[in-house]
Design a protein around this motif. Structure first.
Motif, mmCIF file in Angstrom:
data_model
loop_
_atom_site.group_PDB
_atom_site.id
_atom_site.type_symbol
_atom_site.label_atom_id
_atom_site.label_comp_id
_atom_site.label_asym_id
_atom_site.label_seq_id
_atom_site.Cartn_x
_atom_site.Cartn_y
_atom_site.Cartn_z
ATOM 1 N N LYS A 143 -6.362 -1.990 4.889
ATOM 2 C CA LYS A 143 -5.744 -2.669 5.520
ATOM 3 C C LYS A 143 -5.985 -4.285 6.188
ATOM 4 O O LYS A 143 -5.579 -4.857 6.357
ATOM 5 C CB LYS A 143 -7.156 -1.888 7.148
ATOM 6 C CG LYS A 143 -6.084 -2.147 8.327
ATOM 7 C CD LYS A 143 -7.079 -2.005 9.813
ATOM 8 C CE LYS A 143 -7.047 -1.921 11.046
ATOM 9 N NZ LYS A 143 -7.578 -1.504 11.456
ATOM 10 N N LYS A 144 -7.608 -4.359 5.752
ATOM 11 C CA LYS A 144 -7.762 -5.763 5.460
ATOM 12 C C LYS A 144 -6.706 -6.928 4.281
ATOM 13 O O LYS A 144 -6.579 -7.548 4.873
ATOM 14 C CB LYS A 144 -9.144 -5.949 5.331
ATOM 15 C CG LYS A 144 -10.308 -6.363 6.030
ATOM 16 C CD LYS A 144 -11.556 -6.369 5.493
ATOM 17 C CE LYS A 144 -12.429 -5.750 6.805
ATOM 18 N NZ LYS A 144 -13.603 -4.936 5.823
ATOM 19 N N ARG B 38 -3.970 -6.404 3.603
ATOM 20 C CA ARG B 38 -2.019 -6.409 4.403
ATOM 21 C C ARG B 38 -2.595 -6.892 5.160
ATOM 22 O O ARG B 38 -1.842 -8.209 5.122
ATOM 23 C CB ARG B 38 -2.405 -4.663 5.196
ATOM 24 C CG ARG B 38 -1.900 -3.797 4.017
ATOM 25 C CD ARG B 38 -1.154 -2.356 4.670
ATOM 26 N NE ARG B 38 -0.239 -1.559 4.485
ATOM 27 C CZ ARG B 38 -0.373 -0.057 4.452
ATOM 28 N NH1 ARG B 38 -1.379 -0.031 5.427
ATOM 29 N NH2 ARG B 38 0.309 0.302 3.862
ATOM 30 N N GLN B 39 -3.494 -7.452 6.287
ATOM 31 C CA GLN B 39 -3.654 -8.466 6.729
ATOM 32 C C GLN B 39 -3.372 -9.726 6.617
ATOM 33 O O GLN B 39 -2.751 -11.149 6.520
ATOM 34 C CB GLN B 39 -4.978 -8.418 7.756
ATOM 35 C CG GLN B 39 -4.735 -7.255 9.364
ATOM 36 C CD GLN B 39 -5.547 -6.758 8.956
ATOM 37 O OE1 GLN B 39 -7.177 -7.226 9.098
ATOM 38 N NE2 GLN B 39 -6.612 -5.964 10.639
ATOM 39 N N LYS B 40 -4.168 -9.850 5.426
ATOM 40 C CA LYS B 40 -3.697 -10.782 4.654
ATOM 41 C C LYS B 40 -2.848 -11.634 3.620
ATOM 42 O O LYS B 40 -2.511 -12.948 3.606
ATOM 43 C CB LYS B 40 -5.158 -11.346 3.361
ATOM 44 C CG LYS B 40 -6.910 -10.940 3.910
ATOM 45 C CD LYS B 40 -7.719 -11.259 2.603
ATOM 46 C CE LYS B 40 -9.236 -11.233 3.132
ATOM 47 N NZ LYS B 40 -10.479 -11.275 2.507
ATOM 48 N N LYS C 79 -0.718 -10.813 4.850
ATOM 49 C CA LYS C 79 1.111 -11.010 5.882
ATOM 50 C C LYS C 79 0.578 -12.119 6.355
ATOM 51 O O LYS C 79 1.698 -13.111 7.089
ATOM 52 C CB LYS C 79 0.489 -10.306 7.186
ATOM 53 C CG LYS C 79 0.441 -8.477 7.130
ATOM 54 C CD LYS C 79 2.134 -8.767 8.097
ATOM 55 C CE LYS C 79 2.415 -7.256 8.214
ATOM 56 N NZ LYS C 79 4.028 -6.711 7.541
ATOM 57 N N GLN C 80 -0.759 -13.186 5.989
ATOM 58 C CA GLN C 80 -0.252 -14.374 6.247
ATOM 59 C C GLN C 80 0.534 -14.925 5.750
ATOM 60 O O GLN C 80 0.311 -16.287 6.527
ATOM 61 C CB GLN C 80 -2.171 -14.974 6.726
ATOM 62 C CG GLN C 80 -3.093 -14.235 7.623
ATOM 63 C CD GLN C 80 -4.810 -14.736 7.342
ATOM 64 O OE1 GLN C 80 -4.785 -15.166 6.584
ATOM 65 N NE2 GLN C 80 -4.928 -13.955 7.520
ATOM 66 N N SER D 32 4.933 -13.353 7.203
ATOM 67 C CA SER D 32 4.139 -11.963 8.402
ATOM 68 C C SER D 32 5.195 -10.912 7.953
ATOM 69 O O SER D 32 5.221 -9.950 8.639
ATOM 70 C CB SER D 32 4.797 -12.614 8.849
ATOM 71 O OG SER D 32 6.114 -13.467 9.007
#
Ligand code: CA
Length: 222
Positions: free
Chosen positions: A192-193, A195-197, A199-200, A203
């Motif tokens: 999850k983390k 993926r968030q990175k 996305k930065q 996006s």
């Protein structure tokens, strides 16, 4: 494009051949596992469709043996859903699977997808996400993002084989070498983390895909 069909059900094999010929693929058919293995080890093919239960040598053994010498794309055809993790894992090393019964149309689509994936050079594909292992960073279009060692391990493992599905235990085994007990939820939270990175950096893009009931796969075809 030459596709080997290893399948002992004659009717099914003929049907598959018809569908593949319509798509301009050449095919060869083997109904005996032992003969198939001997031939496939010596003659190059572009893709192998491999049944699991075969007379002579079984599909799992054939796949494992072929993997010692070749990276030819292999799609396993199986009715045994409980075997899928092993088939796609490092032990057997198939590229994809299709569950029996399947429609020939579905299989042809799968063949195309696997060929597309395996023939695209990794570095040149898609938008070019770069993994800078030494710096523990990911770079895309000039933007960079730092990742933790665990996130880096997950990404490097999955990106080495785009499209290959990894279950959580396989990912745990790859990123922790000290046999510690790690829960599935820990893997999920690292993913999850990560993926968030990613996305930065972009996006719109989805690099890590969840595969329901199995695990995760990486695809760089944004
Ligand atoms: Ca069979």
């Amino acid at each position: 494009m030459k596709i080997a069909i290893v399948e002992d059900e004659q009717k099914l094999a003929s049907l598959l051949q018809d569908y593949l010929h319509k798509e301009s693929y050449e095919t060869v058919h083997y109904s005996d596992g032992t003969i198939a293995l001997e031939t496939l080890q010596s003659a190059p093919h572009d893709l192998i469709l491999l049944d699991l239960m075969l007379p002579g040598t079984d599909g799992m053994t054939i796949c494992r043996e072929l993997r010692k010498t070749t990276n030819v794309p292999i799609i396993m055809m199986t009715a045994r859903i409980e075997e899928i993790d092993r088939l796609l894992g490092l032990e057997v090393g198939a590229d994809d699977y299709i569950c029996k019964p399947y429609s020939p149309r579905e299989l042809v689509a799968r063949v195309k997808a696997v060929l597309r994936r395996t023939q695209t050079p990794q570095q040149a594909s898609g938008s070019g996400l770069e993994i800078l292992e030494d710096e523990a960073m990911v770079r895309l279009n000039g933007k960079t993002c730092e990742v933790t060692q665990v996130e880096l391990g997950l990404l490097v493992t999955m990106a080495a084989h785009p499209g290959r599905i990894y279950n959580r235990q396989q990912l745990i085994n790859r990123i922790y070498t000290d046999n510690r007990v790690v829960s599935d939820r820990t893997v999920d939270s690292h993913i999850k983390k990560l993926r968030q990175k990613l996305k930065q950096l972009n996006s719109e893009a989805e690099y890590i895909h969840s595969v329901y009931g199995i695990g995760y796969k990486f695809e760089d075809n944004q």
